[in-house]
Design an enzyme around this catalytic site. Structure first.
Site, PDB file in Angstrom:
ATOM      1  NE  ARG A  45      -2.672  -0.783   3.560  1.00 34.76           N
ATOM      2  CZ  ARG A  45      -2.720  -1.817   4.408  1.00 34.76           C
ATOM      3  NH1 ARG A  45      -3.144  -2.989   3.987  1.00 34.76           N
ATOM      4  NH2 ARG A  45      -2.351  -1.667   5.665  1.00 34.76           N
ATOM      5  NE  ARG A  88       2.295   7.182  -7.446  1.00 36.00           N
ATOM      6  CZ  ARG A  88       1.487   7.841  -6.640  1.00 36.00           C
ATOM      7  NH1 ARG A  88       1.816   9.051  -6.234  1.00 36.00           N
ATOM      8  NH2 ARG A  88       0.343   7.316  -6.241  1.00 36.00           N
ATOM      9  NE  ARG A  96      -1.979   0.779  17.360  1.00 36.14           N
ATOM     10  CZ  ARG A  96      -1.207   0.982  18.425  1.00 36.14           C
ATOM     11  NH1 ARG A  96      -1.230   0.133  19.448  1.00 36.14           N
ATOM     12  NH2 ARG A  96      -0.419   2.052  18.484  1.00 36.14           N
ATOM     13  NE  ARG A 130      -3.560  11.017   9.588  1.00 37.63           N
ATOM     14  CZ  ARG A 130      -4.299  10.490   8.609  1.00 37.63           C
ATOM     15  NH1 ARG A 130      -3.801  10.388   7.394  1.00 37.63           N
ATOM     16  NH2 ARG A 130      -5.523  10.076   8.842  1.00 37.63           N
ATOM     17  CD  GLU A 164      -5.118  11.425  12.360  1.00 36.93           C
ATOM     18  OE1 GLU A 164      -4.706  10.257  12.223  1.00 36.93           O
ATOM     19  OE2 GLU A 164      -5.797  12.021  11.501  1.00 36.93           O
ATOM     20  CE1 TYR A 169      -8.487   1.976   7.091  1.00 39.80           C
ATOM     21  CE2 TYR A 169      -7.915   1.371   4.835  1.00 39.80           C
ATOM     22  CZ  TYR A 169      -8.145   2.333   5.798  1.00 39.80           C
ATOM     23  OH  TYR A 169      -8.053   3.649   5.459  1.00 39.80           O
ATOM     24  CG  ASP A 192      -9.555   2.495   0.942  1.00 34.87           C
ATOM     25  OD1 ASP A 192      -9.235   3.034   2.015  1.00 34.87           O
ATOM     26  OD2 ASP A 192      -8.727   2.073   0.122  1.00 34.87           O
TER      27      ASP A 192
END
Length: 385
Positions: free
Chosen positions: A175, A179, A251, A281, A302, A350, A352
């Site tokens: 994930r 690039r 979590r 973050r 967070e 999890y 999306d």
């Protein structure tokens, strides 16, 4: 309709809302209950009272998908605005772009590589002795080498998951792409955006149907099953069985809210990769709505930690012990009739938002097909093995 069913859905998040809408449009009466004081689940958004900024209360949600059906579906209920997620990271005293791209590589190694040269550089850094990586750390060392791994992933991963990267599965790194262009779009999906009026308005529009009723601040009780022809349960699978085999590991997140009079960090998401910084973050929410203008700013630090009873579960841990416990719950649930478990909590995955919607559409379609064919509705409509 002559065979009108009375459906009970536990949970007013995206899974419950989409299933409810599909079944209501087919002529069935749907009642939704949710223990929270609001709809939309963890993608709930609201205006900050002090700044007027649309805040993602449970952390940022950016819609991204390659699924044309899902993209068309949400356009029925909201106006989607263009939004590209460009994540920055503070690490080793500098600010970099994530995911690792050609700019990140050149900045980090103080070079001016072309794509071909950058590929060769990363290849030279990789640990080729790890021919069959067995965990996250080995996969990272094999994939990007020790320097990039230790700078960008090791500390952040320990903070996010609370365990050593060597205890996490290798597949997680898939994930986190590298690039060899200057593309700093965090996602690579064809469709990306934000609902103009927020996710709560999107959920409300989906739920806006005369055959749907919603009851908030209402927890599910076992006796509720007797009031319906079929139950769709989108809450935690272990909670449904009152934690008979123990609690599945998650979590959770703690948020530290603070304000700035102007611009705090100049971007929506800034990761903090160094392990000695306790938060993972900072998010600055005015940047999630770039079509709006606001003078002040509202931000959140967070902090990730192990979920305890009473906490909001975010990320399933899914280590060996959890998978063993999950299998026991799935075996128990699979014996049920008249109840279907759907969504991220009920399937302990999890998900999306686009996958959530796609699976909800599939679950509703499967139920309608079972009614048509007079066949039993399964407890799960996704592979739980």
């Amino acid at each position: 309709m002559n065979n009108k069913k009375h459906i009970l859905i536990v949970g007013a998040g995206l899974t419950g809302a989409v299933i409810a809408r599909e079944l209501a449009e087919a002529g069935h009466a749907v009642r939704i209950i949710d223990s929270r004081s609001h709809i939309a689940g963890n993608c709930y958004s609201e205006r900050d009272a002090r700044t007027g900024i649309m805040v993602h209360t449970y952390g940022p949600h950016i819609f991204h998908t390659d699924n044309q059906t899902v993209w068309d579906y949400i356009h029925r209920f909201c106006t989607m605005m263009p939004y590209i997620n460009r994540v920055k990271a503070t690490a080793a005293g500098q600010v970099f772009s994530l995911p690792i791209n050609l700019h990140t590589i050149n900045q980090f190694f103080h070079t001016t590589c072309s794509p071909v040269q950058a590929k060769a550089l990363i290849d030279s850094k990789s640990d080729k002795s790890l021919t069959d990586p067995q965990n996250f750390e080995q996969q990272a060392l094999r994939f990007i080498g020790r320097e990039l791994y230790q700078t960008f992933f090791k500390g952040y991963t320990i903070k996010q998951w609370g365990i050593s990267p060597s205890a996490l599965p290798a597949a997680i790194l898939k994930r986190l792409p590298v690039r060899f262009t200057y593309d700093d779009n965090y996602f690579s999906h064809r469709y990306q955006g934000m609902p103009r009026d927020g996710y709560t308005a999107l959920a409300a529009a989906i739920l806006d149907h005369p055959l749907i009723t919603v009851e908030l601040n209402r927890s599910f009780q076992t006796e509720d099953r007797a009031s319906c022809d079929h139950l769709f349960f989108t809450g935690p699978l272990d909670a449904y069985y009152q934690f008979a085999y123990g609690r599945l590991g998650y979590r959770t997140l703690d948020f530290e809210k603070f304000y700035d009079e102007g611009e705090f960090q100049g971007t929506a998401v800034m990761n903090y990769c160094d392990q000695d910084i306790p938060f993972t973050r900072i998010t600055e929410h005015k940047y999630f709505s770039p079509w709006e203008t606001h003078q002040g700013s509202v931000c959140y630090r967070e902090y990730s930690r192990q979920s305890e009873p009473g906490d909001i579960p975010y990320y399933p841990v899914r280590q060996v012990d959890e998978k063993t416990m999950l299998a026991r719950y799935v075996a128990l649930a699979s014996q049920e009739t008249g109840v279907t478990f759907a969504g991220r909590l009920a399937t302990y995955r999890y998900l999306d938002m686009d996958i959530t919607i796609a699976e909800a559409l599939a679950a509703a379609g499967r139920y309608l097909g079972c009614l048509r064919d007079a066949t039993p509705m399964p407890a799960f409509v996704v592979d739980m093995t």
